[in-house]
Each structure stands twice: as C-alpha cells, then as structure tokens.
Design an enzyme around this catalytic site. Structure first.
Site, PDB file in Angstrom:
ATOM      1  N   GLY A 168     -27.371 -19.608  32.227  1.00 21.70           N
ATOM      2  CA  GLY A 168     -26.851 -19.841  30.708  1.00 21.70           C
ATOM      3  C   GLY A 168     -26.828 -21.191  30.299  1.00 21.70           C
ATOM      4  O   GLY A 168     -27.040 -22.215  31.071  1.00 21.70           O
ATOM      5  N   ASN A 180     -27.706 -12.544  35.409  1.00 28.17           N
ATOM      6  CA  ASN A 180     -28.718 -11.232  35.206  1.00 28.17           C
ATOM      7  C   ASN A 180     -29.539 -11.327  33.892  1.00 28.17           C
ATOM      8  O   ASN A 180     -30.347 -10.418  33.718  1.00 28.17           O
ATOM      9  CB  ASN A 180     -27.730 -10.032  34.938  1.00 28.17           C
ATOM     10  CG  ASN A 180     -26.904 -10.100  33.698  1.00 28.17           C
ATOM     11  OD1 ASN A 180     -26.895 -11.244  33.076  1.00 28.17           O
ATOM     12  ND2 ASN A 180     -26.260  -9.072  33.321  1.00 28.17           N
ATOM     13  N   ASP A 226     -25.925  -8.640  38.456  1.00 28.94           N
ATOM     14  CA  ASP A 226     -24.652  -8.627  37.587  1.00 28.94           C
ATOM     15  C   ASP A 226     -23.414  -8.685  38.134  1.00 28.94           C
ATOM     16  O   ASP A 226     -23.208  -7.575  38.958  1.00 28.94           O
ATOM     17  CB  ASP A 226     -24.966  -7.119  36.664  1.00 28.94           C
ATOM     18  CG  ASP A 226     -24.022  -7.160  35.624  1.00 28.94           C
ATOM     19  OD1 ASP A 226     -23.180  -7.858  35.471  1.00 28.94           O
ATOM     20  OD2 ASP A 226     -24.390  -6.149  34.904  1.00 28.94           O
ATOM     21  N   LEU A 265     -18.491 -18.154  34.956  1.00 26.15           N
ATOM     22  CA  LEU A 265     -18.796 -18.518  33.542  1.00 26.15           C
ATOM     23  C   LEU A 265     -19.389 -17.376  32.852  1.00 26.15           C
ATOM     24  O   LEU A 265     -19.733 -17.763  31.835  1.00 26.15           O
ATOM     25  CB  LEU A 265     -19.635 -19.861  33.641  1.00 26.15           C
ATOM     26  CG  LEU A 265     -19.052 -21.046  33.631  1.00 26.15           C
ATOM     27  CD1 LEU A 265     -18.484 -21.547  35.039  1.00 26.15           C
ATOM     28  CD2 LEU A 265     -20.163 -22.267  33.449  1.00 26.15           C
ATOM     29  N   ASN A 272     -14.399  -8.988  40.417  1.00 26.26           N
ATOM     30  CA  ASN A 272     -15.423  -9.258  41.428  1.00 26.26           C
ATOM     31  C   ASN A 272     -15.389 -10.675  41.747  1.00 26.26           C
ATOM     32  O   ASN A 272     -15.231 -10.981  43.129  1.00 26.26           O
ATOM     33  CB  ASN A 272     -16.931  -8.874  41.031  1.00 26.26           C
ATOM     34  CG  ASN A 272     -17.012  -7.175  41.065  1.00 26.26           C
ATOM     35  OD1 ASN A 272     -15.960  -6.481  41.663  1.00 26.26           O
ATOM     36  ND2 ASN A 272     -17.935  -6.669  40.193  1.00 26.26           N
ATOM     37  N   TYR A 294     -15.383  -9.349  22.873  1.00 23.04           N
ATOM     38  CA  TYR A 294     -15.456 -10.669  23.409  1.00 23.04           C
ATOM     39  C   TYR A 294     -14.013 -11.269  23.682  1.00 23.04           C
ATOM     40  O   TYR A 294     -13.529 -11.593  24.720  1.00 23.04           O
ATOM     41  CB  TYR A 294     -16.322 -11.713  22.557  1.00 23.04           C
ATOM     42  CG  TYR A 294     -16.391 -13.057  23.335  1.00 23.04           C
ATOM     43  CD1 TYR A 294     -16.887 -13.037  24.483  1.00 23.04           C
ATOM     44  CD2 TYR A 294     -16.009 -14.416  22.521  1.00 23.04           C
ATOM     45  CE1 TYR A 294     -17.211 -14.485  25.222  1.00 23.04           C
ATOM     46  CE2 TYR A 294     -16.100 -15.504  23.342  1.00 23.04           C
ATOM     47  CZ  TYR A 294     -16.681 -15.675  24.599  1.00 23.04           C
ATOM     48  OH  TYR A 294     -16.922 -16.906  25.103  1.00 23.04           O
ATOM     49  N   TYR A 305      -3.973 -12.672  40.139  1.00 25.24           N
ATOM     50  CA  TYR A 305      -4.226 -12.898  41.375  1.00 25.24           C
ATOM     51  C   TYR A 305      -3.573 -14.363  41.915  1.00 25.24           C
ATOM     52  O   TYR A 305      -3.301 -14.217  42.901  1.00 25.24           O
ATOM     53  CB  TYR A 305      -5.921 -13.293  41.334  1.00 25.24           C
ATOM     54  CG  TYR A 305      -6.670 -11.955  41.708  1.00 25.24           C
ATOM     55  CD1 TYR A 305      -6.850 -10.981  40.888  1.00 25.24           C
ATOM     56  CD2 TYR A 305      -7.489 -11.964  43.096  1.00 25.24           C
ATOM     57  CE1 TYR A 305      -7.477  -9.899  41.184  1.00 25.24           C
ATOM     58  CE2 TYR A 305      -8.159 -10.723  43.448  1.00 25.24           C
ATOM     59  CZ  TYR A 305      -8.158  -9.643  42.398  1.00 25.24           C
ATOM     60  OH  TYR A 305      -8.799  -8.451  42.814  1.00 25.24           O
TER      61      TYR A 305
END
Ligand code: UDP
Length: 309
Positions: free
Chosen positions: A10, A32, A56, A74, A100, A146, A160
């Site tokens: 990106g 991806n 992905d 990111l 993930n 978003y 976490y």
C-alpha cells in the site's frame, strides 16, 4: 529486528518498508493487493532482507509460523471510495485481521503497532482533536465500515495489552498524501491533481468549506518509526495540524499546476466530517516528532510523481 508488516504494497506500507530496510531491519510483508500494488514494492524486492507473502490477513485460518521482534498492522482500505466498494473486507481487516496480527505478535512475544485513524473521531464535535476525545461516529452510516473497524481494532489491541501484557502501540493517522497514491484512489489530493493535470473539472463535494489537515508521507513514516522506537502505548495522533478548506486545496493545486480546470460542486457524501485537525502535542513531546513539509512542498512532489507514473 525481524519485522512483520501487513499492507506492505500500500501507499504508507511500502514507504515504511523502504524506510525500515534502510535502517537495516529484515522485513516480511503481507498484502492481498485489494488496493495495494506490486509496483509499489519494486525497490523492496531488490533487497535480500525483504520477503513478500501474498495473502489476506483477515482469513479465518490465517497463521504464520515465523517468529518476529515486531509486528505492524497497516492493512486497511483507507480511501472512502474503496471502503464503500469493499465494505465487508473493510470490516474484516480491522476485526479478524487485527486479531490475527495480534496473535502472531503474542506467539512471538513481539511488540505490536496498530495504525489507526482520525476517523475514530467521526464527524468531530471537538476541534481540533485531542487523543482523549471519544469521537462522534455514526455506527450504521456508510463510513461506519471503516470507522468501526478501526475502533474495534483499537479496542482489541488494548484488550491484548491488558489481558496478555502484550507491548502495544497505537497511532492515529490523519489525512496523508504523497507519491504512490493510486490515480483512482478517490481521495481528495490525487483526485484533484489528476483532474487539474488533465484540465478536467475539479470535483468539490458540498460547498468545499469542510476542512482537512494534510501530512506528507515522509513526515508520516518518520512519525510511525518514532512510535515504534518509543515505549508509549498511545494512542498518539500523527498528522500535520495546518488546516485547509477543500476549496483552498483545489485552488492551490490549480495554481501549482497552472491548470485551466474549473471547479465544480458535487453532492457531499453522507457523514462527511466537517472539520479535521490533529492536536499533536503528544507526538511532539513523547516522540520528539513534528511534520516538516508544507502543503505546497508536498503537493509539488506528489504532482511530479503522478505526472510521471
Ligand atoms: N472530496 C472532494 N472531492 C473529491 C474527493 C473528496 O471534495 O473528489 C472532499 C471530501 O468530501 C472530504 C475531503 O475532500 O470532505 C477529504 O476527502 P478524502 O476522501 O480525501 O478523505 P476523508 O478525509 O474524507 O477520509
């Protein structure tokens, strides 16, 4: 360090990879190609310290066996045009994708950095925006895919940290621009530059009095890198606090290009934030960072790049 980065093809991801390779780190990048492009990584592929995985990070069965010192998430669909087009991917990359990546960090006992967004403030009722502001987001509007994905990704990152004791960092990125933005990105700067270069009408949404504050990519990459090196959990705003109306931006771009384009007014998209400007006291104090590029200088670099690509 050995670093895992999602979204490496990106706009921001590819620049950040370049910067970190120069600082002698080893990088495994994942993308991806939903909005990222292979050509953005041409300078990365020549390095023996860069490895690419096409995949992905939001796949339910995503896993990676390697161990890392640092994990950066990111990957996102940051342009309104693309998150309207791929609303489900937009949500899952923030939800499953973030989890993930957090799991990879937890299994590696690595540090983790999330690039969040000024969109967590929604259409802000407080101006300019400090990190302590909780935001004004429409949870069911077209931008929610978003906004809420990033709000969830911040929440799970903090979970976490609290539950597993993972060392995490969150930055909130305000409008950023520069070379490697797609011509069809749809965000205001590439859209106006492409129109002005082709003497086509410049589409201003609404009355053009809404504001944004634009940060040049080189400044942003340095800010993210400073956050990686710090102990600060954040969130910390990263952006350029110089604020412009969209009309001012259109006129500036027209002037620099000496374009004959006329400015045309189009309907304002739903929930388009009226004002946006970061307070960057925290970044200045904790990270010793502030943006250096003026809008004029950054626009000139971006225009040159778009002309030649
Ligand atoms: N905008 C515009 N014309 C365009 C694209 C965007 O007037 O072709 C406006 C948009 O309505 C918003 C601002 O420019 O007020 C910034 O939009 P962008 O899509 O770049 O990002 P946002 O800050 O809304 O996420």
């Amino acid at each position: 360090m050995k670093i895992l980065i999602s979204g490496c093809a990106g706009f921001i991801g590819s620049h950040l990879c370049e910067y970190l390779l120069k600082a002698s780190h080893t990088i495994v990048g994942i993308d991806n190609y939903i909005t990222g492009k292979e050509e953005n990584m041409s300078s990365l592929f020549v390095s023996k310290n860069f490895k690419f995985i096409q995949g992905d990070v939001a796949d339910r069965d995503f896993s990676i066996d390697d161990k890392f010192d640092y994990v950066l998430h990111l990957a996102a669909l940051a342009s309104p045009v693309f998150y309207y087009k791929y609303p489900i991917n937009s949500l899952t990359v923030g939800a499953l994708g973030t989890q993930n990546m957090l799991e990879v960090a937890r299994k590696s006992d690595a540090e983790f950095l999330l690039t969040s967004t000024s969109e967590v403030y929604g259409d802000p009722e407080i101006h300019p925006q400090p990190e302590k502001y909780w935001g004004n987001v429409n949870p069911i509007g077209i931008r929610s895919v978003y906004d809420e994905s990033k709000r969830y990704s911040e929440a799970i990152t903090m979970a976490y940290k609290r539950y597993y004791g993972l060392k995490t960092h969150i930055v909130r990125i305000f409008n950023t621009y520069g070379p490697r933005m797609r011509k069809d990105d749809g965000r205001v700067i590439p859209e106006f530059i492409m129109s002005a270069l082709n003497d086509k009408p410049i589409p201003v949404f609404g009355d053009g009095k809404q504001t944004r504050s634009f940060c040049y990519i080189d400044d942003m990459v340095k800010g993210i890198s400073a956050m990686m090196d710090s102990d600060a959990p954040g969130p910390i705003n990263l952006g350029n606090p110089e604020e412009f109306t969209i009309i001012e931006l259109a006129e500036k771009i027209k002037d620099i290009i000496e374009s004959r384009s006329e400015i045309v007014f189009k309907p304002l998209p739903e929930d388009d934030p009226k004002r946006r400007k970061p307070i960057i006291e925290k970044a200045m104090k904790i990270l010793n960072w502030k943006p250096r590029y003026s809008l004029e200088k950054g626009l000139k670099e971006t225009i040159e790049w778009l002309k030649n690509h």
